[in-house]
Design a protein around this motif. Sequence first.
Motif, PDB file in Angstrom:
ATOM      1  N   ALA A 133     112.622  46.461  44.741  1.00  0.00           N
ATOM      2  CA  ALA A 133     114.025  47.107  44.211  1.00  0.00           C
ATOM      3  C   ALA A 133     114.348  48.267  44.397  1.00  0.00           C
ATOM      4  N   ARG A 134     115.489  48.609  44.298  1.00  0.00           N
ATOM      5  CA  ARG A 134     115.971  50.146  44.393  1.00  0.00           C
ATOM      6  C   ARG A 134     115.115  51.204  43.556  1.00  0.00           C
ATOM      7  N   ALA A 135     114.925  50.610  42.280  1.00  0.00           N
ATOM      8  CA  ALA A 135     114.204  51.446  41.337  1.00  0.00           C
ATOM      9  C   ALA A 135     112.889  51.759  41.508  1.00  0.00           C
ATOM     10  N   VAL A 136     112.119  50.796  42.341  1.00  0.00           N
ATOM     11  CA  VAL A 136     110.788  50.936  42.609  1.00  0.00           C
ATOM     12  C   VAL A 136     110.760  52.115  43.860  1.00  0.00           C
ATOM     13  N   VAL A 137     111.522  51.877  44.714  1.00  0.00           N
ATOM     14  CA  VAL A 137     111.698  52.905  45.775  1.00  0.00           C
ATOM     15  C   VAL A 137     112.130  54.391  45.500  1.00  0.00           C
ATOM     16  N   ASP A 138     113.040  54.511  44.205  1.00  0.00           N
ATOM     17  CA  ASP A 138     113.257  55.527  43.751  1.00  0.00           C
ATOM     18  C   ASP A 138     112.210  56.161  42.847  1.00  0.00           C
ATOM     19  N   TYR A 139     111.527  55.544  42.331  1.00  0.00           N
ATOM     20  CA  TYR A 139     110.585  56.016  41.514  1.00  0.00           C
ATOM     21  C   TYR A 139     109.280  56.699  42.566  1.00  0.00           C
ATOM     22  N   TRP A 140     108.839  56.272  43.369  1.00  0.00           N
ATOM     23  CA  TRP A 140     107.927  56.641  44.227  1.00  0.00           C
ATOM     24  C   TRP A 140     108.461  57.880  45.023  1.00  0.00           C
TER      25      TRP A 140
ATOM     26  N   GLY B 144     105.808  53.750  33.735  1.00  0.00           N
ATOM     27  CA  GLY B 144     105.347  55.024  33.932  1.00  0.00           C
ATOM     28  C   GLY B 144     105.724  56.113  33.129  1.00  0.00           C
ATOM     29  N   HIS B 145     107.094  55.850  32.332  1.00  0.00           N
ATOM     30  CA  HIS B 145     107.527  56.960  31.354  1.00  0.00           C
ATOM     31  C   HIS B 145     106.719  56.981  29.989  1.00  0.00           C
ATOM     32  N   LEU B 146     105.944  55.762  29.907  1.00  0.00           N
ATOM     33  CA  LEU B 146     105.337  55.646  28.761  1.00  0.00           C
ATOM     34  C   LEU B 146     103.826  56.362  28.606  1.00  0.00           C
TER      35      LEU B 146
ATOM     36  N   GLU C 115      98.410  61.350  33.351  1.00  0.00           N
ATOM     37  CA  GLU C 115      98.294  59.701  33.660  1.00  0.00           C
ATOM     38  C   GLU C 115      98.905  59.457  34.624  1.00  0.00           C
ATOM     39  N   ARG C 116     100.300  59.865  34.875  1.00  0.00           N
ATOM     40  CA  ARG C 116     100.919  59.693  36.089  1.00  0.00           C
ATOM     41  C   ARG C 116     100.599  60.275  37.286  1.00  0.00           C
ATOM     42  N   GLN C 117     100.085  61.441  37.004  1.00  0.00           N
ATOM     43  CA  GLN C 117      99.271  62.033  38.138  1.00  0.00           C
ATOM     44  C   GLN C 117      98.106  61.381  38.860  1.00  0.00           C
ATOM     45  N   GLN C 118      97.391  60.717  37.882  1.00  0.00           N
ATOM     46  CA  GLN C 118      96.279  59.990  38.471  1.00  0.00           C
ATOM     47  C   GLN C 118      96.555  58.789  38.953  1.00  0.00           C
ATOM     48  N   ILE C 119      97.565  57.877  38.586  1.00  0.00           N
ATOM     49  CA  ILE C 119      97.962  56.949  39.136  1.00  0.00           C
ATOM     50  C   ILE C 119      98.647  57.128  40.509  1.00  0.00           C
ATOM     51  N   THR C 120      99.171  58.149  40.495  1.00  0.00           N
ATOM     52  CA  THR C 120     100.086  58.759  41.884  1.00  0.00           C
ATOM     53  C   THR C 120      98.836  58.983  43.096  1.00  0.00           C
TER      54      THR C 120
ATOM     55  N   SER D 272     100.329  45.918  43.121  1.00  0.00           N
ATOM     56  CA  SER D 272     100.495  45.801  41.671  1.00  0.00           C
ATOM     57  C   SER D 272     101.009  47.181  41.278  1.00  0.00           C
ATOM     58  N   SER D 273     100.046  48.230  41.751  1.00  0.00           N
ATOM     59  CA  SER D 273     100.690  49.715  41.359  1.00  0.00           C
ATOM     60  C   SER D 273     102.023  49.871  41.617  1.00  0.00           C
ATOM     61  N   LEU D 274     102.347  49.722  42.980  1.00  0.00           N
ATOM     62  CA  LEU D 274     103.561  49.953  43.685  1.00  0.00           C
ATOM     63  C   LEU D 274     104.659  49.219  42.798  1.00  0.00           C
TER      64      LEU D 274
END
Length: 299
Positions: free
Chosen positions: A146-153, A271-273, A278-283, A262-264
């Motif tokens: 989905a576009r939202a997935v690409v935009d997030y990463w 992520g916003h939660l 934590e976001r840096q760690q998963i990135t 599953s992460s991608l």
Amino acid sequence: MTDTKAAQALRALGHDPRLPTTQLAGSMSQSGVYRVRIDGQDAVLKVTAADEEQNLARRELAFYRTLAGTVPVPTPTLLDSIDTDELTALLLIARGTRRHAARWRDSDWLLAAAQLAALHSTVVPDRPRWRAGDSWLQRLLAKPPARAVVDYWDSTPASAAARRGLADTEALARAIKALPECLVHGDCHADNLLQDDGDIIWIDWQGVHIGNPAGDLSFLWSRANADGATLPRDAMLAEYLSHRPVDALLMRRSLIANELASSLYGWPEYGHLHTPDERQQITQRVIDLEHAWQESPGE
């Protein structure tokens, strides 16, 4: 105080609907989960109404009625249940307490790995009954992201790694399917593995099915990583393989594929939660996983 859903279930089970209940954190479905004391015993009441995900509640009820006594991991004991057109309710003996993943010890993680290997070794009668079709991840891998997935990463330092991973979905899907299927928990994370005096109690069996074994372990890792835990991954995998001798190379590649995919696909929605740390760690984890994927022995 008892809310309407809990009162309805208690009445249907033949108990006083005015019994005090305390609502607990929910499970993977829309079930209402309550702590209640029945005949002097602490219990957990799970209630799913007909307009919610009753099919999952019925799967969990079927597990407790048919498989709970045979799986080689500790589970709550089913005290009573009811299944009608209006609701499905399970009354279970309360055992264990939740411990945040970041507070788990290495010995806890190794015990979880050993128990997971034992669960995956379960001989299941009537296997077709427990098949659930393709997972959400397999369905997503079968189509463009989905576009939202690409935009997030693209908004993170993992942009390049994520784009390479998202362009390799067919190979990821093949690696995930490469391992023979077995009985899996289906929602394996620390909140569903309760600590109980040195043991682990496995709860929330609504997702149990015949599926990919690496999915359970990779989901346990990815959720714990998002919660800030430091896991002994290599030691856990070695412990798992010592109890369940499957092809180590296939297992490692399937683990990487499961956790990366599953992460991608799954992280952008949640992520916003999480906190910036934590976001840096998963990135960083996505970057490391994509590198491991490129370095793992191919097909």
